[in-house]
Design an enzyme around this catalytic site. Structure first.
Site, short mmCIF file in Angstrom:
data_model
loop_
_atom_site.label_atom_id
_atom_site.label_comp_id
_atom_site.label_asym_id
_atom_site.label_seq_id
_atom_site.Cartn_x
_atom_site.Cartn_y
_atom_site.Cartn_z
N GLU A 70 0.87 -1.19 0.00
CA GLU A 70 0.00 0.00 0.00
C GLU A 70 0.90 1.23 0.00
OE1 GLU A 70 -3.32 0.86 -0.24
OE2 GLU A 70 -2.44 2.86 -0.05
N ASP A 120 -7.02 1.68 -8.55
CA ASP A 120 -7.41 3.03 -8.99
C ASP A 120 -7.58 3.04 -10.51
OD1 ASP A 120 -7.02 3.60 -6.36
OD2 ASP A 120 -5.23 4.82 -6.63
N1 SAH Z 1 -7.88 -3.46 -2.32
C1 SAH Z 1 -8.70 -2.64 -1.44
C2 SAH Z 1 -8.48 -1.14 -1.67
C3 SAH Z 1 -8.84 -0.65 -3.04
S1 SAH Z 1 -8.50 1.08 -3.28
C4 SAH Z 1 -10.16 -3.02 -1.58
O1 SAH Z 1 -10.49 -3.67 -2.57
O2 SAH Z 1 -10.95 -2.67 -0.71
C5 SAH Z 1 -6.91 0.97 -4.10
C6 SAH Z 1 -5.76 1.05 -3.11
O3 SAH Z 1 -4.56 0.86 -3.84
C7 SAH Z 1 -5.63 2.40 -2.42
O4 SAH Z 1 -5.49 2.21 -1.04
C8 SAH Z 1 -4.37 3.02 -3.04
O5 SAH Z 1 -3.68 3.87 -2.15
C9 SAH Z 1 -3.57 1.79 -3.41
N2 SAH Z 1 -2.69 1.99 -4.56
C10 SAH Z 1 -3.07 2.48 -5.76
N3 SAH Z 1 -2.03 2.56 -6.59
C11 SAH Z 1 -0.95 2.09 -5.91
C12 SAH Z 1 0.41 1.94 -6.24
N4 SAH Z 1 0.87 2.29 -7.44
N5 SAH Z 1 1.24 1.42 -5.31
C13 SAH Z 1 0.77 1.08 -4.08
N6 SAH Z 1 -0.52 1.21 -3.72
C14 SAH Z 1 -1.37 1.71 -4.60
#
Ligand code: SAH
Length: 216
Positions: A70, A120
């Site tokens: 994360e 995202d």
């Molecule tokens: N997997 C969780 C959260 C989804 S939101 C669920 O399904 O409930 C997507 C998460 O990925 C966010 O917390 C964001 O901070 C993290 N994230 C997005 N791009 C990232 C990256 N390049 N490296 C690390 N974390 C990332």
């Protein structure tokens, strides 16, 4: 997911035994068995958010190791709070890092499988390479995954899902299975572990898409 900055979250993370710190994670590239104290298969969730999915997975599969990645401290702190109430879990660690750096932390073939949940969407075309199922990221996963290792991707975002399938094809990956309505797919939903986002979006009536990808 981006929570309000929580004062002290960086310090709480820095002091936690359940977080692998930046210098250590690079140093242990190729030696994650030493970090976990065994050579069980290692699975990653990239973008774990508050960590419910990977924590549940780790509880269900004591014979496998799990690393939750994360990028935001404030979010990782939430996962850590849950993790701290399960000190007996020895197969789950967290890494605060940017996923782009993944090949600097895991060596060729070191990872058994990768989970991407509700990544995202980065809707602008010029940001396509930041999407976690993009061909640029698939090339990184290709390096760290062991032969036969798979990427399991869930989202409720139809555009991102279509993009993932296109990118997999363009990168020469195989789609082993997919559905655009996971919760009504008797076969694929078996053993499904809901993520925080999955619960929220399916409660709003959004169907959940899932694809399982492997190298051709
Ligand atoms: N997997 C969780 C959260 C989804 S939101 C669920 O399904 O409930 C997507 C998460 O990925 C966010 O917390 C964001 O901070 C993290 N994230 C997005 N791009 C990232 C990256 N390049 N490296 C690390 N974390 C990332």
């Amino acid at each position: 997911m981006r929570l309000r900055n929580i004062p002290g979250s960086r310090e709480a993370i820095a002091g936690s035994e359940f977080v692998v710190h930046e210098d250590v994670m690079r140093e242990k590239r190729g030696h994650w068995d030493e970090v976990f104290g065994n050579d069980h298969p290692l699975y990653l969730e990239i973008g774990m958010g508050k960590g419910r999915f990977i924590t549940e997975l780790a509880l269900q599969n004591p014979g496998c190791n799990y690393a939750g990645i994360e990028k935001y401290s404030s979010v990782l702190l939430r996962a850590l709070e849950k993790r701290s109430s399960l000190p007996q879990l020895t197969n789950l660690l967290f890494l605060r890092m940017e996923a782009e750096d993944i090949t600097e932390v895991f060596a060729e073939g070191e990872v058994a499988g990768i989970y991407l949940n509700f990544s995202d969407p980065w809707p602008k075309d010029r940001h396509a390479k930041r999407r976690l199922p993009s061909r640029q990221f698939l090339a990184r996963y290709d390096r760290i995954l062991q032969p036969g290792g798979r990427v399991e991707f869930k989202t409720d975002n139809q555009d991102l899902f279509a993009f993932a399938l296109e990118e997999a094809a363009a990168a020469g990956w195989r789609v082993d299975a997919y559905t655009r309505d996971l919760h009504h797919d008797a076969e694929m939903v078996r053993g499904n572990i809901m993520t925080e986002y999955e619960e929220r979006f399916s409660a709003q009536g959004n169907p959940i898409c899932k694809a399982v990808l492997s190298r051709g």
